[in-house]
Motif scaffolding. Sequence first.
Motif, PDB file in Angstrom:
ATOM      1  N   PHE A  44      45.305 -11.633  58.036  1.00 50.65           N
ATOM      2  CA  PHE A  44      44.129 -12.219  58.679  1.00 50.65           C
ATOM      3  C   PHE A  44      43.847 -13.595  58.081  1.00 50.65           C
ATOM      4  CE2 PHE A  44      39.567 -13.091  58.632  1.00 50.65           C
ATOM      5  CZ  PHE A  44      39.296 -13.091  59.989  1.00 50.65           C
ATOM      6  N   CYS A  45      43.804 -13.670  56.759  1.00 52.49           N
ATOM      7  CA  CYS A  45      43.548 -14.949  56.095  1.00 52.49           C
ATOM      8  C   CYS A  45      44.667 -15.946  56.380  1.00 52.49           C
ATOM      9  CB  CYS A  45      43.399 -14.755  54.583  1.00 52.49           C
ATOM     10  SG  CYS A  45      41.900 -13.885  54.094  1.00 52.49           S
ATOM     11  N   PRO A  97      43.003 -22.358  57.224  1.00 53.37           N
ATOM     12  CA  PRO A  97      43.940 -23.479  57.109  1.00 53.37           C
ATOM     13  C   PRO A  97      44.281 -23.816  55.653  1.00 53.37           C
ATOM     14  CG  PRO A  97      41.780 -24.250  57.809  1.00 53.37           C
ATOM     15  CD  PRO A  97      41.726 -22.754  57.796  1.00 53.37           C
ATOM     16  N   ASN A  98      43.463 -23.379  54.700  1.00 49.45           N
ATOM     17  CA  ASN A  98      43.715 -23.658  53.282  1.00 49.45           C
ATOM     18  C   ASN A  98      44.356 -22.475  52.565  1.00 49.45           C
ATOM     19  OD1 ASN A  98      42.537 -26.234  53.401  1.00 49.45           O
ATOM     20  ND2 ASN A  98      40.512 -25.317  53.303  1.00 49.45           N
ATOM     21  N   PHE A  99      44.899 -21.533  53.306  1.00 47.24           N
ATOM     22  CA  PHE A  99      45.467 -20.324  52.717  1.00 47.24           C
ATOM     23  C   PHE A  99      46.575 -20.643  51.709  1.00 47.24           C
ATOM     24  CE2 PHE A  99      48.426 -16.701  52.771  1.00 47.24           C
ATOM     25  CZ  PHE A  99      47.563 -15.699  52.377  1.00 47.24           C
ATOM     26  N   ILE A 100      47.432 -21.588  52.024  1.00 47.00           N
ATOM     27  CA  ILE A 100      48.556 -21.892  51.130  1.00 47.00           C
ATOM     28  C   ILE A 100      48.096 -22.553  49.830  1.00 47.00           C
ATOM     29  CG2 ILE A 100      50.269 -22.030  52.980  1.00 47.00           C
ATOM     30  CD1 ILE A 100      50.035 -25.087  52.792  1.00 47.00           C
ATOM     31  N   HIS A 101      46.874 -23.075  49.814  1.00 45.53           N
ATOM     32  CA  HIS A 101      46.352 -23.720  48.614  1.00 45.53           C
ATOM     33  C   HIS A 101      45.581 -22.753  47.714  1.00 45.53           C
ATOM     34  CE1 HIS A 101      47.654 -27.504  50.229  1.00 45.53           C
ATOM     35  NE2 HIS A 101      46.941 -27.299  51.327  1.00 45.53           N
ATOM     36  N   MET A 119      46.983 -14.914  43.451  1.00 41.49           N
ATOM     37  CA  MET A 119      46.324 -13.608  43.379  1.00 41.49           C
ATOM     38  C   MET A 119      45.214 -13.469  44.425  1.00 41.49           C
ATOM     39  SD  MET A 119      47.729 -11.633  41.165  1.00 41.49           S
ATOM     40  CE  MET A 119      46.481 -10.410  40.858  1.00 41.49           C
ATOM     41  N   ASP A 120      44.602 -14.583  44.831  1.00 39.49           N
ATOM     42  CA  ASP A 120      43.527 -14.538  45.824  1.00 39.49           C
ATOM     43  C   ASP A 120      44.050 -14.292  47.237  1.00 39.49           C
ATOM     44  OD1 ASP A 120      41.797 -15.035  43.768  1.00 39.49           O
ATOM     45  OD2 ASP A 120      41.577 -17.171  44.202  1.00 39.49           O
ATOM     46  N   ARG A 121      45.335 -14.421  47.430  1.00 31.70           N
ATOM     47  CA  ARG A 121      45.939 -14.184  48.741  1.00 31.70           C
ATOM     48  C   ARG A 121      46.247 -12.706  48.968  1.00 31.70           C
ATOM     49  NH1 ARG A 121      50.861 -18.526  48.675  1.00 31.70           N
ATOM     50  NH2 ARG A 121      49.702 -20.230  47.738  1.00 31.70           N
ATOM     51  N   LEU A 122      46.359 -11.941  47.896  1.00 33.57           N
ATOM     52  CA  LEU A 122      46.883 -10.580  47.982  1.00 33.57           C
ATOM     53  C   LEU A 122      45.847  -9.535  48.363  1.00 33.57           C
ATOM     54  CD1 LEU A 122      49.138 -10.499  44.807  1.00 33.57           C
ATOM     55  CD2 LEU A 122      49.829 -10.916  47.167  1.00 33.57           C
ATOM     56  N   VAL A 123      46.310  -8.576  49.159  1.00 29.65           N
ATOM     57  CA  VAL A 123      45.553  -7.361  49.446  1.00 29.65           C
ATOM     58  C   VAL A 123      46.399  -6.187  48.976  1.00 29.65           C
ATOM     59  CG1 VAL A 123      44.252  -8.257  51.410  1.00 29.65           C
ATOM     60  CG2 VAL A 123      46.457  -7.215  51.800  1.00 29.65           C
ATOM     61  N   SER A 124      45.771  -5.043  48.787  1.00 31.55           N
ATOM     62  CA  SER A 124      46.511  -3.845  48.397  1.00 31.55           C
ATOM     63  C   SER A 124      47.561  -3.538  49.450  1.00 31.55           C
ATOM     64  CB  SER A 124      45.561  -2.662  48.238  1.00 31.55           C
ATOM     65  OG  SER A 124      44.606  -2.948  47.255  1.00 31.55           O
ATOM     66  N   VAL A 177      35.653 -13.013  48.642  1.00 33.54           N
ATOM     67  CA  VAL A 177      34.658 -13.986  49.105  1.00 33.54           C
ATOM     68  C   VAL A 177      35.272 -14.940  50.122  1.00 33.54           C
ATOM     69  CG1 VAL A 177      33.206 -15.920  48.382  1.00 33.54           C
ATOM     70  CG2 VAL A 177      33.262 -13.829  47.022  1.00 33.54           C
ATOM     71  N   LYS A 178      36.462 -15.420  49.843  1.00 29.79           N
ATOM     72  CA  LYS A 178      37.109 -16.352  50.779  1.00 29.79           C
ATOM     73  C   LYS A 178      37.417 -15.674  52.111  1.00 29.79           C
ATOM     74  CE  LYS A 178      38.848 -19.307  47.166  1.00 29.79           C
ATOM     75  NZ  LYS A 178      39.985 -19.800  46.404  1.00 29.79           N
ATOM     76  N   HIS A 179      37.783 -14.397  52.075  1.00 30.91           N
ATOM     77  CA  HIS A 179      38.021 -13.643  53.315  1.00 30.91           C
ATOM     78  C   HIS A 179      36.732 -13.565  54.136  1.00 30.91           C
ATOM     79  CE1 HIS A 179      40.281 -10.492  55.637  1.00 30.91           C
ATOM     80  NE2 HIS A 179      39.032 -10.220  56.017  1.00 30.91           N
ATOM     81  N   ARG A 180      35.614 -13.259  53.472  1.00 32.39           N
ATOM     82  CA  ARG A 180      34.322 -13.181  54.164  1.00 32.39           C
ATOM     83  C   ARG A 180      33.947 -14.527  54.778  1.00 32.39           C
ATOM     84  NH1 ARG A 180      33.397  -8.190  55.629  1.00 32.39           N
ATOM     85  NH2 ARG A 180      32.989  -6.789  53.912  1.00 32.39           N
TER      86      ARG A 180
END
Length: 79
Positions: free
Chosen positions: A21-22, A27-31, A35-40, A57-60
Motif C-alpha cells: 500500500f505504501c 511518492p517518498n517510499f524509497i526515501h 525498517m519503516d518500509r516493512l510490515v510483518s 505513522v507514515k502509513h496513516r
Amino acid sequence: MDILHRKPPRTDTRMGRDCQFCRRQDPNFIHRHPMDRLVSDKSQDTASAHITEDGYVKHRIVEVTARVNVSRSPGPAAA
C-alpha cells in the motif's frame, strides 16, 4: 524506551516485507528508512502491521492523504 511508545516486535527483518500500500501510494517510499518500509510477513498491508512506529505513522498519513485526494477529486461532469 518509555511506556508511551510501543516496542517493536523481536523478529528477524527477513520475516518482513515491503508494505505494498505504501509502495503504491507514497511518492517518498524509497526515501524511508528500510525498517519503516516493512510490515510483518504474514499480515496484511495495514498501518498496525508495520514493524516500526514511524512506519505506522507514515502509513496513516498516506491513508489520510489518499482520502483527502479522493474527496477533492471532481465528480462526473453534469450534462
